[in-house]
Scaffold this motif. Structure first.
Motif, mmCIF file in Angstrom:
data_model
loop_
_atom_site.group_PDB
_atom_site.id
_atom_site.type_symbol
_atom_site.label_atom_id
_atom_site.label_comp_id
_atom_site.label_asym_id
_atom_site.label_seq_id
_atom_site.Cartn_x
_atom_site.Cartn_y
_atom_site.Cartn_z
ATOM 1 N N ARG A 1 2.485 1.986 -3.354
ATOM 2 C CA ARG A 1 1.515 2.559 -4.300
ATOM 3 C C ARG A 1 1.303 4.034 -4.011
ATOM 4 O O ARG A 1 1.224 4.854 -4.910
ATOM 5 C CB ARG A 1 0.171 1.842 -4.157
ATOM 6 C CG ARG A 1 0.127 0.545 -4.908
ATOM 7 C CD ARG A 1 -1.282 0.054 -4.819
ATOM 8 N NE ARG A 1 -1.432 -1.181 -5.533
ATOM 9 C CZ ARG A 1 -2.355 -2.073 -5.257
ATOM 10 N NH1 ARG A 1 -3.205 -1.860 -4.277
ATOM 11 N NH2 ARG A 1 -2.454 -3.160 -5.957
ATOM 12 N N LYS A 2 1.206 4.357 -2.719
ATOM 13 C CA LYS A 2 0.934 5.740 -2.325
ATOM 14 C C LYS A 2 2.117 6.644 -2.670
ATOM 15 O O LYS A 2 1.952 7.772 -3.120
ATOM 16 C CB LYS A 2 0.669 5.778 -0.811
ATOM 17 C CG LYS A 2 0.092 7.080 -0.328
ATOM 18 C CD LYS A 2 -0.183 6.989 1.157
ATOM 19 C CE LYS A 2 -0.515 8.354 1.712
ATOM 20 N NZ LYS A 2 -0.538 8.364 3.165
ATOM 21 N N GLU A 3 3.341 6.118 -2.446
ATOM 22 C CA GLU A 3 4.534 6.929 -2.693
ATOM 23 C C GLU A 3 4.870 7.034 -4.173
ATOM 24 O O GLU A 3 5.669 7.860 -4.572
ATOM 25 C CB GLU A 3 5.732 6.324 -1.945
ATOM 26 C CG GLU A 3 5.660 6.584 -0.452
ATOM 27 C CD GLU A 3 6.668 5.748 0.322
ATOM 28 O OE1 GLU A 3 7.657 5.289 -0.287
ATOM 29 O OE2 GLU A 3 6.456 5.546 1.534
ATOM 30 N N PRO B 1 2.583 7.424 -7.090
ATOM 31 C CA PRO B 1 1.309 7.564 -7.793
ATOM 32 C C PRO B 1 1.468 7.515 -9.305
ATOM 33 O O PRO B 1 0.513 7.239 -10.017
ATOM 34 C CB PRO B 1 0.779 8.928 -7.335
ATOM 35 C CG PRO B 1 1.989 9.659 -6.848
ATOM 36 C CD PRO B 1 2.931 8.624 -6.317
ATOM 37 N N ARG C 1 0.836 -1.210 0.000
ATOM 38 C CA ARG C 1 0.000 0.000 0.000
ATOM 39 C C ARG C 1 0.871 1.261 0.000
ATOM 40 O O ARG C 1 0.616 2.213 -0.726
ATOM 41 C CB ARG C 1 -0.924 -0.010 1.227
ATOM 42 C CG ARG C 1 -2.014 1.057 1.181
ATOM 43 C CD ARG C 1 -2.750 1.164 2.503
ATOM 44 N NE ARG C 1 -1.916 1.693 3.562
ATOM 45 C CZ ARG C 1 -1.548 2.963 3.691
ATOM 46 N NH1 ARG C 1 -1.929 3.855 2.810
ATOM 47 N NH2 ARG C 1 -0.793 3.358 4.694
ATOM 48 N N ARG C 2 1.935 1.238 0.808
ATOM 49 C CA ARG C 2 2.813 2.417 0.887
ATOM 50 C C ARG C 2 3.526 2.676 -0.422
ATOM 51 O O ARG C 2 3.699 3.814 -0.821
ATOM 52 C CB ARG C 2 3.846 2.235 1.999
ATOM 53 C CG ARG C 2 3.226 2.412 3.349
ATOM 54 C CD ARG C 2 4.274 2.664 4.392
ATOM 55 N NE ARG C 2 3.608 2.773 5.680
ATOM 56 C CZ ARG C 2 4.201 3.248 6.763
ATOM 57 N NH1 ARG C 2 5.441 3.659 6.713
ATOM 58 N NH2 ARG C 2 3.548 3.322 7.894
#
Length: 195
Positions: free
Chosen positions: A94-96, A98, A91-92
């Motif tokens: 993916r977030k970092e 974009p 998840r991290r």
């Protein structure tokens, strides 16, 4: 009536979990002390500095604490916590990153159909390879190195396991997980492009 599924969780862990659920929150500390080294070692491989790995470990146990009522004891507590950590790492990333969501016309060679001349196909294949390389660069280090060596340097599993000082099974699982993450990113990218 269906028989109850057996509790696979370690009895001591299960007892502590029941105490926590009954309101004795200090018992959770026992679980943290027992398993934090396991989560921290995963975090250290995924992130590049100790402070981030420590913060990540705390976050994972916070999530475990918040979701404790959903743990049914059908696996070991360590397995459950490990899966929380793994999902949080994905998840991290993916977030970092974009930019992984940006739309791309061609993501895999199976899209290079007969509609293209050989010259166009070569260009598209080059773009696809570059895209995959850029995604590989965004993987956690423990997956990135083995995948780069195997696919871009054409090293054998045996050579990589010696080079990185990894057991063969560990190496295979890292490559498998890394490929899963890449596949997930590419699929997400593909769906985004179709919208």
């Amino acid at each position: 009536m269906k028989p109850e599924e057996p509790i696979l969780c370690d009895p001591e862990d299960w007892a502590n979990i029941q105490k926590v659920l009954a309101g004795d929150f200090e018992s959770f500390e026992q679980l943290v002390l027992k398993y934090e080294a396991m989560v921290y070692s995963q975090a250290k491989k995924a992130f590049r500095n100790e402070a981030e790995a420590e913060d990540f470990t705390q976050d994972v146990f916070l999530k475990a604490f918040e979701g404790l009522s959903t743990f049914r004891g059908k696996s070991k507590f360590s397995t459950w916590v490990f899966s929380i950590a793994r999902n949080e790492i994905i998840r991290r990333y993916r977030k970092e990153h974009p930019e992984i969501d940006t739309s791309i016309d061609t993501l895999s060679s199976d899209k290079l159909g007969d509609n293209f001349s050989s010259q166009e196909s070569e260009v598209l294949e080059k773009e696809t390879t570059e895209k995959i390389r850029s995604l590989v660069d965004k993987l956690p280090e423990l997956y990135r190195k083995p995948i780069s060596l195997h696919y871009f340097e054409n090293m054998s599993y045996k050579d990589i396991s010696e080079n990185l000082n990894l057991k063969m099974n560990t190496l295979k699982s890292y490559i498998f997980r890394g490929k899963e993450i890449l596949r997930d990113w590419l699929k997400k990218d593909d769906e985004h492009g179709k919208r």
